[in-house]
Write a protein that holds these residues in place. Structure first.
Motif, PDB file in Angstrom:
ATOM      1  N   SER A   1       9.817 128.329  28.580  1.00 23.46           N
ATOM      2  CA  SER A   1      10.901 128.570  29.527  1.00 23.46           C
ATOM      3  C   SER A   1      10.760 130.000  30.026  1.00 23.46           C
ATOM      4  O   SER A   1      10.384 130.900  29.279  1.00 23.46           O
ATOM      5  N   ARG A   2      11.040 130.198  31.304  1.00 23.73           N
ATOM      6  CA  ARG A   2      10.870 131.526  31.911  1.00 23.73           C
ATOM      7  C   ARG A   2      11.793 131.625  33.110  1.00 23.73           C
ATOM      8  O   ARG A   2      12.159 130.641  33.709  1.00 23.73           O
ATOM      9  N   TRP A   3      12.159 132.824  33.471  1.00 22.31           N
ATOM     10  CA  TRP A   3      12.985 133.099  34.654  1.00 22.31           C
ATOM     11  C   TRP A   3      14.360 132.448  34.574  1.00 22.31           C
ATOM     12  O   TRP A   3      14.833 131.811  35.517  1.00 22.31           O
ATOM     13  N   GLY A   4      15.001 132.603  33.440  1.00 21.01           N
ATOM     14  CA  GLY A   4      16.363 132.109  33.283  1.00 21.01           C
ATOM     15  C   GLY A   4      16.450 130.597  33.365  1.00 21.01           C
ATOM     16  O   GLY A   4      15.572 129.880  32.917  1.00 21.01           O
ATOM     17  N   LEU A   5      17.518 130.116  33.954  1.00 19.71           N
ATOM     18  CA  LEU A   5      17.760 128.680  34.006  1.00 19.71           C
ATOM     19  C   LEU A   5      16.887 127.945  35.017  1.00 19.71           C
ATOM     20  O   LEU A   5      16.783 126.721  34.973  1.00 19.71           O
ATOM     21  N   HIS A   6      16.264 128.657  35.943  1.00 22.41           N
ATOM     22  CA  HIS A   6      15.467 127.993  36.981  1.00 22.41           C
ATOM     23  C   HIS A   6      14.288 127.219  36.420  1.00 22.41           C
ATOM     24  O   HIS A   6      13.893 126.190  36.952  1.00 22.41           O
ATOM     25  N   HIS A   7      13.690 127.737  35.362  1.00 20.58           N
ATOM     26  CA  HIS A   7      12.520 127.093  34.769  1.00 20.58           C
ATOM     27  C   HIS A   7      12.726 126.879  33.279  1.00 20.58           C
ATOM     28  O   HIS A   7      11.845 127.163  32.474  1.00 20.58           O
ATOM     29  N   TYR A   8      13.885 126.352  32.929  1.00 20.68           N
ATOM     30  CA  TYR A   8      14.207 126.100  31.532  1.00 20.68           C
ATOM     31  C   TYR A   8      13.674 124.738  31.107  1.00 20.68           C
ATOM     32  O   TYR A   8      13.930 123.730  31.760  1.00 20.68           O
ATOM     33  N   ARG A   9      12.907 124.720  30.005  1.00 25.52           N
ATOM     34  CA  ARG A   9      12.380 123.476  29.433  1.00 25.52           C
ATOM     35  C   ARG A   9      13.078 123.241  28.093  1.00 25.52           C
ATOM     36  O   ARG A   9      12.992 124.080  27.198  1.00 25.52           O
ATOM     37  N   VAL A  10      13.751 122.108  27.953  1.00 26.72           N
ATOM     38  CA  VAL A  10      14.434 121.820  26.695  1.00 26.72           C
ATOM     39  C   VAL A  10      13.435 121.619  25.558  1.00 26.72           C
ATOM     40  O   VAL A  10      13.748 121.887  24.403  1.00 26.72           O
ATOM     41  N   ASP A  11      12.220 121.158  25.889  1.00 25.17           N
ATOM     42  CA  ASP A  11      11.201 120.947  24.863  1.00 25.17           C
ATOM     43  C   ASP A  11      10.420 122.220  24.523  1.00 25.17           C
ATOM     44  O   ASP A  11       9.706 122.270  23.527  1.00 25.17           O
ATOM     45  N   TYR A  12      10.548 123.249  25.337  1.00 23.81           N
ATOM     46  CA  TYR A  12       9.946 124.573  25.092  1.00 23.81           C
ATOM     47  C   TYR A  12      10.975 125.630  25.493  1.00 23.81           C
ATOM     48  O   TYR A  12      10.819 126.286  26.531  1.00 23.81           O
ATOM     49  N   PRO A  13      12.018 125.832  24.695  1.00 24.16           N
ATOM     50  CA  PRO A  13      13.137 126.667  25.128  1.00 24.16           C
ATOM     51  C   PRO A  13      12.884 128.175  25.130  1.00 24.16           C
ATOM     52  O   PRO A  13      13.651 128.924  25.741  1.00 24.16           O
ATOM     53  N   GLU A  14      11.827 128.620  24.493  1.00 25.10           N
ATOM     54  CA  GLU A  14      11.572 130.064  24.387  1.00 25.10           C
ATOM     55  C   GLU A  14      10.523 130.533  25.392  1.00 25.10           C
ATOM     56  O   GLU A  14       9.621 129.785  25.759  1.00 25.10           O
ATOM     57  N   ARG A  15      10.654 131.787  25.788  1.00 21.61           N
ATOM     58  CA  ARG A  15       9.614 132.440  26.588  1.00 21.61           C
ATOM     59  C   ARG A  15       8.432 132.732  25.665  1.00 21.61           C
ATOM     60  O   ARG A  15       8.622 133.109  24.511  1.00 21.61           O
ATOM     61  N   ASP A  16       7.215 132.563  26.168  1.00 20.12           N
ATOM     62  CA  ASP A  16       6.014 132.714  25.349  1.00 20.12           C
ATOM     63  C   ASP A  16       4.980 133.547  26.104  1.00 20.12           C
ATOM     64  O   ASP A  16       4.038 133.005  26.679  1.00 20.12           O
ATOM     65  N   ASP A  17       5.162 134.876  26.086  1.00 23.08           N
ATOM     66  CA  ASP A  17       4.228 135.758  26.797  1.00 23.08           C
ATOM     67  C   ASP A  17       2.829 135.726  26.189  1.00 23.08           C
ATOM     68  O   ASP A  17       1.847 135.940  26.902  1.00 23.08           O
TER      69      ASP A  17
END
Length: 136
Positions: A88-104
């Motif tokens: 998930s990245r850029w707030g709610l615009h690109h939120y994935r329930v199956d991958y909820p965390e940002r992963d730099d």
């Protein structure tokens, strides 16, 4: 290009555009999941068949018929890019329930979509983001 004008029967561009926009709103906007994105791609493949049935009564509708092709391409690109990015990245615009965390560590990269002009198939690739500064 002019085939929608030559058809005696077919689908109105507005009807097909409405279907595409419903698919985007139901399956591609956040919150996203792999299952929803796969369903979107299934519908997109189904709607590609409808593009051959577009009928235009005048040049304005012809323009709308051609625009529907681009709208469907954009929907497919959005679904494929969202499916590729496992975070998930850029707030709610690109939120994935199956991958909820940002992963730099794994996803500080661009997702690039290319359409092959011969086959019409979309190709997905990634390219690392080259930062000249560090985020804290």
């Amino acid at each position: 290009v002019y085939s929608p004008l030559l058809r005696k029967e077919g689908l109105k561009p507005s009807v097909v555009e409405y279907k595409i926009r419903r698919i985007v709103n139901e399956y591609i906007v956040s919150p996203k999941s792999e299952k929803k994105l796969q369903v979107a791609l299934w519908w997109i493949e189904r709607l590609k068949k409808d593009l051959e049935l577009l009928k235009a009564d005048d040049y304005h509708e012809l323009m709308k018929a051609l625009e529907v092709h681009a709208i469907l391409d954009c929907a497919e690109m959005c679904a494929r890019a969202s499916l590729e990015r496992k975070e998930s990245r850029w707030g709610l615009h690109h939120y994935r329930v199956d991958y909820p965390e940002r992963d730099d560590k794994n996803w500080l990269k661009f997702v690039i979509i290319k359409k092959d002009p011969q086959t019409g198939k979309m190709k997905v690739e990634t390219r690392p983001v080259e930062l000249k500064w560090k985020f804290k």
